[in-house]
Every structure is written in C-alpha cells, then in structure tokens.
Design an enzyme around this catalytic site. Structure first.
Site, PDB file in Angstrom:
ATOM      1  N   SER A 232      19.596 -42.071 125.121  1.00  0.00           N
ATOM      2  CA  SER A 232      18.199 -41.605 125.133  1.00  0.00           C
ATOM      3  C   SER A 232      17.200 -42.649 124.645  1.00  0.00           C
ATOM      4  O   SER A 232      15.988 -42.456 124.789  1.00  0.00           O
ATOM      5  CB  SER A 232      18.072 -40.336 124.288  1.00  0.00           C
TER       6      SER A 232
ATOM      7  N   ASP B 187      11.942 -26.785 132.308  1.00  0.00           N
ATOM      8  CA  ASP B 187      13.337 -27.176 132.067  1.00  0.00           C
ATOM      9  C   ASP B 187      14.208 -25.961 131.766  1.00  0.00           C
ATOM     10  O   ASP B 187      14.075 -25.345 130.703  1.00  0.00           O
ATOM     11  CB  ASP B 187      13.392 -28.160 130.887  1.00  0.00           C
TER      12      ASP B 187
ATOM     13  N   ASP C  68      21.366 -30.471 130.328  1.00  0.00           N
ATOM     14  CA  ASP C  68      20.560 -30.942 129.214  1.00  0.00           C
ATOM     15  C   ASP C  68      21.357 -30.714 127.934  1.00  0.00           C
ATOM     16  O   ASP C  68      22.266 -29.873 127.897  1.00  0.00           O
ATOM     17  CB  ASP C  68      19.241 -30.172 129.157  1.00  0.00           C
TER      18      ASP C  68
ATOM     19  N   HIS D 134      14.233 -26.877 127.415  1.00  0.00           N
ATOM     20  CA  HIS D 134      13.093 -27.145 126.532  1.00  0.00           C
ATOM     21  C   HIS D 134      11.817 -26.441 126.989  1.00  0.00           C
ATOM     22  O   HIS D 134      10.757 -26.665 126.416  1.00  0.00           O
ATOM     23  CB  HIS D 134      12.827 -28.655 126.476  1.00  0.00           C
TER      24      HIS D 134
ATOM     25  N   CYS E 122      14.217 -34.659 126.202  1.00  0.00           N
ATOM     26  CA  CYS E 122      14.576 -33.735 127.280  1.00  0.00           C
ATOM     27  C   CYS E 122      15.265 -34.476 128.423  1.00  0.00           C
ATOM     28  O   CYS E 122      14.637 -35.270 129.135  1.00  0.00           O
ATOM     29  CB  CYS E 122      13.322 -33.020 127.793  1.00  0.00           C
TER      30      CYS E 122
END
Length: 635
Positions: free
Chosen positions: A337, A361, A374, A380, A393
């Site tokens: 990430s 999402d 996810d 999210h 996310c």
C-alpha cells in the site's frame, strides 16, 4: 734401413686453410654476439645488472578516512608491527620455517592458513605478513634470532579498523588482500597513466598496495581512498643488504571520504530493528544525501581485513538470516500500500481521477472470474481520493489500475525511479521490476507467457503483482515527490576531502533532471499522507509528535493466498507478510524522507511505523528513545 714417405704438401695446406676458416668463423660469431649484446640487448642486461645492484623498496600510502556528515570517523588506520616473509626468498619447506618461527613468536592456525593462502594467490611473489601486531617481547626475541631467518623481517604496517564494528557494515564495506584480478586491474591503471618512470611506478605501486576495497564504499571509492605508494631506490650488496638510499619518491596519502550518513541515526535505526530482518533508507530530498542506509542483520567488517576464518565465513554464508545480503541495495520487495500515494498522483497527472471523484466500495472488485478483495470486510463505503489513501482502500486502486492500464502506470512511475537504477555510489544495485507489456514480452520465453492479461493489471494498483522494487527506489521516489519533482541522485558520499587543505568537493553538486508535476497535485497527495498519521493507519505511531509528518503504511504479501485466509501466527516465518512504511517530515518543507521494510513482521502500522517515528523524533527534535542504549563515540 727405414724409409720415410714424402709428406703431401697440398694436403697439409688444405688442412691449414680449413682450420683458418673455422677460426675466422668462430671469431665472427663472437664479434656478432658482442655486437648484439652491446647494441641490441644493452638495455635488457643493463636493467638486470641494475636490479641486482638496486632494489625498489615500496613506501605504502596512508589510506583515506571514512567520516560521517558530523565529523565522526567510522573507518580509520592504525600502525602495528608485523612479521613479514619474502616469498621469493623462501627456501625449503614452508611449514618447517613457520614451525621454527613459532618457537619465537606465537603463530596461530589462522595465521598459518592465511599466509599459505597469500602464497597461493600471489604465486609466491611478494612479501606477506605471517603474524600481525607483535608485542615488545616477541619483537625482541625475533630480533635476537633474525640471522637464522633470511627473508623474514619485522615491519611497521598500517591496518584498517572499523571502530563501530557491525554498524553500517553494508554501506562501509571492508578491505582485503589484493587478489590477482586486483593486480591486473591496477596494472591497467598504470599503463594508462602518464608518468616519467612507469617501470618504477609499476614496481612500487603493485608491491606498495596489498589491501583494496572489496565491497561497499571501500570498493566504490578505492582509487580515491588508497592514495599513491612511494618508493626508495636502495643500493644493495650481493647478499641483499642495503648499503645506501639513492633516491626517494614520497607516497601520496589517500583522500578522505565524507559520508552523507548520520552515523548516530544509523545506529539508532539498527538498534530499533533488534532481531528483525529488513531495510531502511532515509534521504534528504533537497540534496539526495542518504542519511541512513540500514540492512539487518549485518556483519563485522573487521573480520575480513586480515582474512576471515573458515568457521565465521561458513556461519555468515549458511545463515538463513543472510547477514551478508545488502537488502536496501539488492533486495526487491512488493511495495504494497505504500504504492498508493504514487498511484493517486499518477491518476491526477493523467486526469484519470479528480480529488473529489468517488467510488462505492463493497469490499471487493470482480474482474472476469476472479474476485479481488479489500482488506476491510464490507468495504469502506463512499471513497474519494484522500480517503483512499488515509484508509488504504484497495478497491479504489483496483479500479484505478484497470482504467489506467499497465503501460500508463509504467510510463508515469519510471521517471520517479521505480524499476530503475538510481546510480547510488555502491556497486551491485538491483533494478527491480516495473512491469509493462514490453517488459513481459522480453522477460518470458513462451508465447503464452509473453502475453499481458488484463487481470494482471488489477493487483498492480495496490503494489502487488509483478511490482518489485528496492527500498532505495521507494525512498528515492518519495524524495522526488517531496522535492516537487526535482530529482537528486541518491548518494552515500557527500564530498571528497583533501587531507592537507581540508578542502571539499561535492560528489553531487546539481540536480539530475526534473519531472513535470503539478504542484497542486503534489500538495493534495502530501495532505492525504499527513492525514494518514492523524486519523488513518499511522495514528497510533505518530500520536503526540511535535512535528507534522506525512506517511503511508503498507503490508505486502510474500506469496499468493489463492483465496485462502491469511493467518499470521500459523504461517511459516519466511512466508509471513512484510511490514512497510514511507514518510516525510516536516510536512511543509521536508528535510528527510524514509522508506523501510521489516521482513515477515506483519502489519506496517504495527511494526514499521513505530520505528520510523522514533527515527524522525531523533533527527528532527533530537529525542533519544529511553529503551535504546545511548550512543558512545569510539575512543
């Protein structure tokens, strides 16, 4: 009555004529040989005669110092007495000579092994130490028995020492005995040099340099650090004893190398890693100065200077922890990430997204027959760009990667330094992998492997898939963004210092190039990364900080789960997720950026971010963690 045969006068004269011709021919041979020796071979034999009368005694040059950015010496020299043996004068059994010498001075099995290795490597040419650092009693005993050992003498030698042992070993490197390849390389240097007396330079140079840098900065700056050996022309007797010095050429000491590294920061980070494996790089974005370059675990470079023993070598090589592996330079990792801020910047610059554009999402993204999940079950909710970075996310970036495509991502990330050689002043840097359709075509052999499948693009958006970069590249990219697109080549050496005048010459005086980035877009990304440490995944680590820092946590998979649920505790250690973190501070005008990985530790927020916080506390505010032993300067 005895009768005598009348002699044949013609036959006698013929023999006289033949003898005269033979004598004349021999005389002509002698004259021809004399002419050849005097006119055509004069130089050769004059040199041989001179070499029997004159010896070149090398005068080694002092090696330059390694100094950190604050003046702390981390690589220095010291003098000690050694017992040296001239390999060319060795007669008889080597073991017998060593056994006789061991009755006078203490010679360990390691000393014996190292000396024999020197003989093998050098083909019995040169003078080599049999025993180093003699004490006064040993020196006195040998001098009393010196007459028994022709070709053996005591000399004062300069030795390399790394006073902080393991600290910074992967960036400093070490020196070692000159190998045959080293000699060939130096021979080429001499042949290319313009000097008045190349033969004298060659003899003194090759014999005057017995140690060279093997890895790290000791290797990269070898020609700067080692200086130029001098020599004395000494007249000697037939027995090899010196009579007088005819001429001298003084040695030129090596120049000092001033590092950009803050060795105290280096020490702190290495202590903070403890027994964890990993890599940590801190850069000053405005200059490209590398402030810390940590590879854990590390090793003691002092073990290599006089030849490492077989037991220690085996331990280092066979260890699953790989202490000799330079992780920031060679290790390639999926960025996880920590890649998302760069993806968001790419989206803004390519106009694939606006800051306010949102997605819904649900916690997953279906593409073809595969579901990309996810990390947050249930998703999210409504996510814009800032929230996608703050809450990390995945779904937002699955969609973004699909819309951008692999080649657009490649073309944006390349100038930032991903998948590229940074040009750092260390040898052996890994390029990593920044995927594209062209890369795949050139990498794989089978046609079905060369084809790029759209499903392969999706995971690239969250820093997985084929993405694989060094921590150095990750730090370099973060520095380029923090420096508003002005690219400075990362470097470990800030300047070269003259040991006499103390004048310094910068190694990287100007920028490499500029990336055309919109300042407003950079500020949007920096603002989102600041919020990560305020209300996002970096909140716990940066609570109560006396400065504003931007950051992004990352957790990268080591192997494919194949839709199985990941459980950290039940997964084999070397298959557990890596913890990553990137940061910059202070937010308004960054003076330091950080990229780091803690191998197989788990969540980046839990294991990487706290290390970064303490490193920033020290560098920005001078705060030292209570749990870490205080820094002590070497005597």
């Amino acid at each position: 009555m005895v009768s005598f045969k009348k002699p044949n006068l013609d036959s006698f004269q013929e023999r006289i004529h033949i003898a005269t011709l033979f004598v004349t021919f021999c005389f002509l041979l002698l004259v021809t040989r004399l002419v050849w020796l005097q006119l055509f071979s004069h130089g050769k034999y004059a040199l041989l005669a001179e070499s029997n009368r004159i010896a070149l005694v090398p005068a080694p040059a002092n090696r330059g110092l390694l100094i950190d950015r604050n003046g702390i010496v981390i690589g220095r020299n010291y003098s000690a007495l050694t017992l040296d043996v001239n390999a060319e004068q060795l007669k008889g059994n080597v073991d017998q000579l060593i056994n006789e010498l061991s009755e006078i001075v203490d010679i360990s099995p390691k000393d014996r092994r190292n000396f024999k290795r020197y003989l093998e490597d050098s083909r019995n040419m040169g003078t080599f130490p049999l025993r180093s650092m003699l004490n006064e009693a040993e020196t006195a005993r040998f001098m009393a028995n010196r007459y028994r050992f022709p070709g053996v003498e005591i000399r004062a030698r300069s030795f390399r020492e790394y006073p902080y042992n393991e600290l910074g070993s992967h960036l400093i490197g070490y020196i070692g005995r000159v190998s045959q390849k080293d000699k060939e390389r130096m021979q080429a240097e001499i042949e290319g040099a313009k000097v008045d007396d190349p033969d004298a330079l060659q003899a003194s140079f090759l014999s005057g340099i017995q140690y060279v840098g093997k890895i790290g900065l000791e290797q990269s700056y070898e020609t700067v650090l080692r200086g130029v050996p001098g020599y004395d022309q000494v007249e000697i007797t037939a027995g090899g004893k010196p009579v007088r010095t005819l001429s001298s050429s003084p040695s030129v000491p090596g120049k000092n190398v001033v590092l950009s590294v803050d060795i105290k920061l280096q020490y702190l980070v290495e202590q903070l890693y403890g027994n964890f494996r990993g890599a940590f790089v801190a850069i000053e974005p405005e200059t490209g100065d590398i402030l810390a370059f940590v590879s854990k675990p590390n090793f003691n470079p002092n073990d290599f200077v006089e030849g490492i023993d077989s037991v220690t070598w085996k331990e280092l090589n066979d260890s699953p922890q790989k202490p000799l592996y330079n992780r920031p330079l060679k290790g390639i990792y999926p960025p996880g990430s920590t890649y998302k801020p760069f993806m968001a910047l790419a989206a803004l610059e390519t106009q694939k997204r606006t800051p306010s554009q949102t997605i819904s999402d649900p916690g997953f993204f279906d593409f073809g027959n595969h579901t990309f999940r996810d990390d947050k079950k249930g998703g999210h909710g409504i996510v814009d760009m800032q929230k996608s970075i703050v809450e990390s996310c995945d779904t937002y970036y699955y969609l973004l990667a699909r819309d951008m495509g692999v080649n657009m991502m490649h073309d944006f990330m390349k100038p930032l330094g991903f998948g590229q050689i940074t040009g750092i002043d260390l040898q052996g840097e890994s390029r990593g992998v920044l995927p594209s359709t062209e890369w795949k075509k050139n990498t794989f052999k089978k046609p079905e492997q060369q084809k790029w499948y759209e499903g392969e693009t999706i995971s690239l958006g969250i820093g997985q898939g084929y993405n694989a970069f060094t921590i150095l590249q990750l730090a370099h990219a973060m520095a380029n963004v923090a420096n508003n697109g002005i690219v400075m080549k990362p470097h470990l050496v800030k300047a070269i210092e003259d040991p006499f005048t103390r004048n310094r010459v910068l190694t990287t005086p100007k920028e490499s190039y500029r990336i055309a980035l919109n300042p407003e877009n950079i500020e949007l990304i920096k603002k989102a990364m600041v919020e990560v440490n305020v209300s996002g995944t970096g909140t716990a680590a940066f609570k109560g900080a006396g400065y504003v820092a931007g950051g992004k946590t990352g957790t990268a998979q080591v192997f494919s789960l194949n839709s199985k649920e990941y459980k950290h505790s039940s997964t084999a250690e070397f298959l557990r997720d890596h913890a990553l973190y990137i940061a910059f501070a202070p937010a308004d005008k960054p003076t330091i950026v950080i990229a780091m990985v803690v191998e197989n530790a788990g969540f980046g927020a839990q294991w990487a971010a706290p290390i970064a916080r303490k490193a920033l506390d020290y560098y920005i505010e001078g705060k030292w963690p209570k749990e870490i032993p205080e820094w002590k300067r070497a005597p």
